[in-house]
Design a protein around this motif. Sequence first.
Motif, PDB file in Angstrom:
ATOM      1  N   ASP A 165       0.851  -1.183   0.000  1.00  0.00           N
ATOM      2  CA  ASP A 165       0.000   0.000   0.000  1.00  0.00           C
ATOM      3  C   ASP A 165       0.885   1.231   0.000  1.00  0.00           C
ATOM      4  O   ASP A 165       2.106   1.149   0.080  1.00  0.00           O
ATOM      5  N   PHE A 166       0.266   2.389  -0.098  1.00  0.00           N
ATOM      6  CA  PHE A 166       1.006   3.646  -0.066  1.00  0.00           C
ATOM      7  C   PHE A 166       0.110   4.686   0.572  1.00  0.00           C
ATOM      8  O   PHE A 166      -1.000   4.940   0.111  1.00  0.00           O
ATOM      9  N   LYS A 167       0.579   5.304   1.661  1.00  0.00           N
ATOM     10  CA  LYS A 167      -0.275   6.198   2.448  1.00  0.00           C
ATOM     11  C   LYS A 167      -0.121   7.670   2.100  1.00  0.00           C
ATOM     12  O   LYS A 167      -1.064   8.435   2.273  1.00  0.00           O
ATOM     13  N   GLY A 168       1.061   8.092   1.651  1.00  0.00           N
ATOM     14  CA  GLY A 168       1.197   9.511   1.363  1.00  0.00           C
ATOM     15  C   GLY A 168       2.622   9.945   1.133  1.00  0.00           C
ATOM     16  O   GLY A 168       3.587   9.188   1.333  1.00  0.00           O
ATOM     17  N   PHE A 169       2.753  11.197   0.701  1.00  0.00           N
ATOM     18  CA  PHE A 169       4.053  11.809   0.429  1.00  0.00           C
ATOM     19  C   PHE A 169       4.461  12.715   1.588  1.00  0.00           C
ATOM     20  O   PHE A 169       3.611  13.435   2.132  1.00  0.00           O
ATOM     21  N   PRO A 170       5.748  12.698   1.938  1.00  0.00           N
ATOM     22  CA  PRO A 170       6.774  11.778   1.453  1.00  0.00           C
ATOM     23  C   PRO A 170       6.697  10.437   2.161  1.00  0.00           C
ATOM     24  O   PRO A 170       6.089  10.333   3.230  1.00  0.00           O
ATOM     25  N   SER A 171       7.282   9.432   1.563  1.00  0.00           N
ATOM     26  CA  SER A 171       7.527   8.159   2.227  1.00  0.00           C
ATOM     27  C   SER A 171       8.991   7.798   1.979  1.00  0.00           C
ATOM     28  O   SER A 171       9.543   8.115   0.922  1.00  0.00           O
ATOM     29  N   THR A 172       9.591   7.154   2.951  1.00  0.00           N
ATOM     30  CA  THR A 172      11.025   6.898   2.893  1.00  0.00           C
ATOM     31  C   THR A 172      11.286   5.421   3.133  1.00  0.00           C
ATOM     32  O   THR A 172      10.880   4.874   4.165  1.00  0.00           O
ATOM     33  N   ILE A 173      11.952   4.784   2.178  1.00  0.00           N
ATOM     34  CA  ILE A 173      12.255   3.352   2.257  1.00  0.00           C
ATOM     35  C   ILE A 173      13.717   3.198   2.663  1.00  0.00           C
ATOM     36  O   ILE A 173      14.619   3.731   2.006  1.00  0.00           O
TER      37      ILE A 173
END
Length: 411
Positions: free
Chosen positions: A361-369
């Motif tokens: 899934d993806f919740k929002g910006f920014p996201s950091t891996i």
Amino acid sequence: MKFRSAIIALLFSILISTASAQTKLQSGIWRGALKNSAGGELPFNFEVKDTAGAQQIAIINGDERYKVTDIKSAGDSIFIHMPLFDSEFKLKLDASGLTGNWIKHLGTSDAVMAFTAAPNTTWRFFKDPEKPAFDISGRWSAIFGSGDSRDTLVGEFKQNGAKLTGTFLSTSGDYRYLEGTVAGNQMYLSCFDGGHAYIFTAKINDANTLSEGKQYSGFSGLDTWSAVKDANAKLPDAYSLTALKPGYHKIDFTFRDINGKKVSLNDARFKNKVVIVQILGSWCPNCMDETNYFVSSYYPKYHNKGVEVIGLAYERTTDFAKSQRTLQQMKTHFKVPYPLLITGFTPAAGDPQKSLPMLADFKGFPSTIIIDKKGEVRKIHTGFSGPGTGVYYTEFIDEFQKLTEDLLAEK
């Protein structure tokens, strides 16, 4: 003929001098106001300074001074191009101040807000505000929206007399530096950063409850909110919101950088390194705060110790040239030393998962891996609490740097 030529030259000089005087902004503090189509006036202050023969503007939001240097004039017209977020002002200057429009370029279209500004005006909401009935300093649990669109945020406010500063924190970041006023039993906060314009108002029922809240945002946004004081209010763990699909331990991608060169996570420069993948957009204010942290502090400290950073950009358009232009503006502004890749996908729902199909899934910006030296994803952090959040920002930095040092220490 010489006398006539001298007269013409003198007249021309006078005309040029007069035009310059007409288009020179008065130094000092101004009050600007944007008009939201939902009926809200979004005020902010800015300071005009003469520096080395040129004028500069500093937009004032709490402790932040957001510098703007690209200011041009022609006749009675003033053109101000913002250093980030691909927006600009086109204005007319007269004896009363400035009138015109703020124009935000959205990739495939433009959005326009009416704008006025007056010099020698240091107040933001009220010239002579009513004496505050309450002090609302502290932490608040705030509910925005209603029904299925309800969202819980954390408000942090600091009140000094009638002056109010603070921010709201959400799972995707924060509303940066907010500044405003408490007048009687009403609170007012606003912020403008060149890309985003917000105003928050609410009725103060007592020292512990806020009601009838309204949030005006940008060109047409209007939301409702309420809040109760809660010293223990907090958001979900930012490392718990986004994950890989079951069975996946790594991610993989190949995209073009700003110069059109293909860059892959499998390239030699990333082997046996701790790699930070920054999912961002040049339109995203929290992404800019995160970028500033990486460039000014994190990357210089850890790059030579074995850390690489890659930015994956999701712009408002799939047009490579347009994305290239806005990202180059961001790269130049922050002096970004690491690669920024143009994914060709937009921030629309589902697009990050299409480009990185191993994301559950993806919740929002920014996201950091965060990837370890074996190439495995160890954590994914959703959102970014910037310097406007105070202790939240310092706590994040301490935690993020501790995680980096632990990964670097692994064999």
